[in-house]
Write a protein that holds these residues in place. Sequence first.
Motif, short mmCIF file in Angstrom:
data_model
loop_
_atom_site.label_atom_id
_atom_site.label_comp_id
_atom_site.label_asym_id
_atom_site.label_seq_id
_atom_site.Cartn_x
_atom_site.Cartn_y
_atom_site.Cartn_z
N LEU A 187 -7.55 24.17 -41.77
CA LEU A 187 -8.87 24.80 -41.59
C LEU A 187 -9.68 24.03 -40.55
CD1 LEU A 187 -11.07 26.81 -42.52
CD2 LEU A 187 -11.77 25.10 -44.19
N PHE A 188 -9.62 22.70 -40.60
CA PHE A 188 -10.41 21.91 -39.66
C PHE A 188 -9.92 22.07 -38.22
CE2 PHE A 188 -11.23 19.41 -43.59
CZ PHE A 188 -12.59 19.64 -43.64
N CYS A 189 -8.74 22.62 -38.05
CA CYS A 189 -8.21 22.81 -36.69
C CYS A 189 -8.63 24.16 -36.11
CB CYS A 189 -6.68 22.73 -36.69
SG CYS A 189 -6.07 21.21 -37.37
N THR A 190 -9.33 24.95 -36.88
CA THR A 190 -9.67 26.29 -36.39
C THR A 190 -11.00 26.30 -35.64
OG1 THR A 190 -10.82 26.84 -38.44
CG2 THR A 190 -8.48 27.36 -38.34
N GLY A 191 -11.68 25.18 -35.62
CA GLY A 191 -13.02 25.16 -35.05
C GLY A 191 -13.05 25.07 -33.54
N THR A 192 -14.28 24.91 -33.05
CA THR A 192 -14.50 24.84 -31.60
C THR A 192 -13.73 23.68 -30.98
OG1 THR A 192 -16.71 25.72 -31.99
CG2 THR A 192 -16.31 24.68 -29.85
N ALA A 193 -13.78 22.53 -31.62
CA ALA A 193 -13.08 21.34 -31.11
C ALA A 193 -11.83 21.05 -31.93
CB ALA A 193 -14.02 20.14 -31.12
N GLU A 196 -8.90 19.20 -30.08
CA GLU A 196 -9.18 17.78 -29.83
C GLU A 196 -9.14 16.99 -31.14
OE1 GLU A 196 -11.06 20.22 -28.71
OE2 GLU A 196 -11.03 20.09 -26.53
N ARG A 197 -9.68 17.58 -32.19
CA ARG A 197 -9.71 16.87 -33.47
C ARG A 197 -8.29 16.65 -34.02
NH1 ARG A 197 -14.47 15.76 -35.56
NH2 ARG A 197 -16.30 16.94 -34.91
N LEU A 198 -7.47 17.68 -33.94
CA LEU A 198 -6.10 17.52 -34.43
C LEU A 198 -5.33 16.51 -33.60
CD1 LEU A 198 -3.71 18.23 -36.18
CD2 LEU A 198 -3.31 20.25 -34.80
N VAL B 69 -14.01 13.99 -41.30
CA VAL B 69 -13.10 15.07 -40.91
C VAL B 69 -11.81 14.49 -40.33
CG1 VAL B 69 -12.78 16.93 -39.25
CG2 VAL B 69 -14.85 16.84 -40.61
N GLN B 70 -11.95 13.46 -39.52
CA GLN B 70 -10.76 12.87 -38.92
C GLN B 70 -9.86 12.25 -40.00
OE1 GLN B 70 -11.11 11.64 -35.16
NE2 GLN B 70 -9.38 10.25 -35.09
N ILE B 73 -8.09 15.16 -41.77
CA ILE B 73 -6.99 15.80 -41.03
C ILE B 73 -5.78 14.87 -40.97
CG2 ILE B 73 -6.27 16.86 -38.86
CD1 ILE B 73 -9.12 17.51 -38.26
N PHE B 133 -16.29 22.08 -43.45
CA PHE B 133 -15.84 22.69 -42.20
C PHE B 133 -17.00 23.37 -41.48
CE2 PHE B 133 -14.68 26.66 -40.09
CZ PHE B 133 -13.94 26.15 -39.05
N MET B 136 -19.05 20.74 -39.85
CA MET B 136 -18.35 20.25 -38.66
C MET B 136 -18.42 21.26 -37.51
SD MET B 136 -14.30 19.87 -38.10
CE MET B 136 -14.27 21.60 -37.69
N GLU B 137 -18.24 22.51 -37.84
CA GLU B 137 -18.24 23.53 -36.80
C GLU B 137 -19.64 23.68 -36.18
OE1 GLU B 137 -16.02 24.82 -35.24
OE2 GLU B 137 -16.92 26.54 -34.25
N ASP B 140 -19.99 20.83 -33.88
CA ASP B 140 -19.18 21.03 -32.68
C ASP B 140 -19.81 22.06 -31.74
OD1 ASP B 140 -17.36 19.13 -33.36
OD2 ASP B 140 -15.85 20.51 -34.12
N GLN B 141 -20.39 23.10 -32.33
CA GLN B 141 -21.07 24.09 -31.49
C GLN B 141 -22.30 23.48 -30.82
OE1 GLN B 141 -21.86 27.68 -33.67
NE2 GLN B 141 -19.71 28.09 -34.07
N ILE B 156 -14.60 11.92 -30.58
CA ILE B 156 -13.32 12.38 -31.12
C ILE B 156 -12.23 11.59 -30.41
CG2 ILE B 156 -11.83 14.36 -31.49
CD1 ILE B 156 -14.28 16.13 -31.28
#
Lengths: 208, 238
Positions: A187-193, A196-198, B69-70, B73, B133, B136-137, B140-141, B156
């Motif tokens: 889920l955290f990989c679906t965002g805007t960044a 880069e985060r992954l 978040v990091q 993941i 999430f 975080m989003e 990020d926006q 990041i």
Amino acid sequence: MDKNKTGMQADSPTVQVDSYALTGLVDPEIPGQICPRRTRIQLDWMLLALEALDLNAQENTLAGLQDLQLQPMIKNRIHLWRLRNTNPLRRFSQRQPLSLSEGKALVALACYLARRQTGTIRQLLIAYDQLKSQNLSVDHHFRLAQYLERFRGHFFSRMNPNRVAIAAYEAPEKLDELALRLLSQVLFCTGTAGVERLWASLFDGEVV
Amino acid sequence: MSINRQFSLPNCVLILEGLSTAPEGTTLDSRPELSVLTRFECYFAREKQALVGGLDLLQGLVAATNDCVQACISGVPSATKRGDAVTKVELKPVDGGFELTVPEDLLSKKLSDFASGAETASVQLHLSAVQLFDLMEAIDQLAADQQTLPSLKPQIRPRTRQETLSRSVLVEKSAPIALGTAGVAIAAAALFFVPAPKVPEPKEPEASPPSTLTQPSPAVPPTAVPPAVPPAAPPPSP
């Protein structure tokens, strides 16, 4: 787009990157300049979770390679299979390194597939939280149970049971826990960044 | 002129209020740049209280979200807290979600305004993975928006071994060494008080008639061999 390409190639001259999807992914300072063991395992398992989510994952993967212009890095389905088999825990593990550019391509592909499933992932995680708050098992939610069952099937059919790391997931509860953890990670990989985060998280604790 | 920006997601809304430092009329863009933040608000769904503060709160929230978040993941937990004022905001995984802790001094609306009887000087919110999430989003926006606080960028990047090595790992790694050393020390101390066993000294062999079966020891030098007794005189013949 041409401008982006030119800028990106100037930033990282050592890597021949042709895809716009890989813009901004910086090569980490790791010894050997190849993807470490944890990176290969994590990437493969995230793709495994995405396959369990999507019945048309194979077709969507090939479409993703085309949309993201990743063919220079991943030529076809066989090539993708070989890259994923760099996961040392697989049954048919290829004892070959995964280069950083190939790793970037897999990251972009994983995020592409994850974005297509954003709604489903959110729905499943919300459902899991609700089930947990009501002390109900995952079998009470059809799609969640289906995801977990498919993940178990993929996992056991492709991973080497003789490896100690795989034997640790022999219990269904442990494997369900892994599948749910991968779901939130995806889920955290679906965002805007997300890309880069992954990419950055794959080298956590590996850089000097 | 005050500028308002809003970043909305289903479970999280960020509202920024600020000013532009660019002189009037210099920006042709209809959307002026928000470069000075005067007020920041963060709303979570199903939470009554909003987090209201300034740039410190926003920076702390960005750093804490980034770290959490990091770690989520990668599955590699963060090491120690940096102790910086910016990272006062804490976001850590707990059973069944994440816990966000915001100290009172970063909030413009004090705790006494929220609820009476609050003893801790911080606000604690429980977030689910989907809520995290959305936070975080939204961040990020915000970071991707070049016209809103362009200097605010989440870092990041992969964390180094020192940043990810948690204390628990150190304890786990040092436990076998400590256990082994302590075991040897205890064993040595215990054995110190054990009296040394007495070795019975071999008794001097009594003078025994020389046997024809005994062989002289090869270690004994030939000079140590007593001189042979001269044979007795032959008995007289009958």
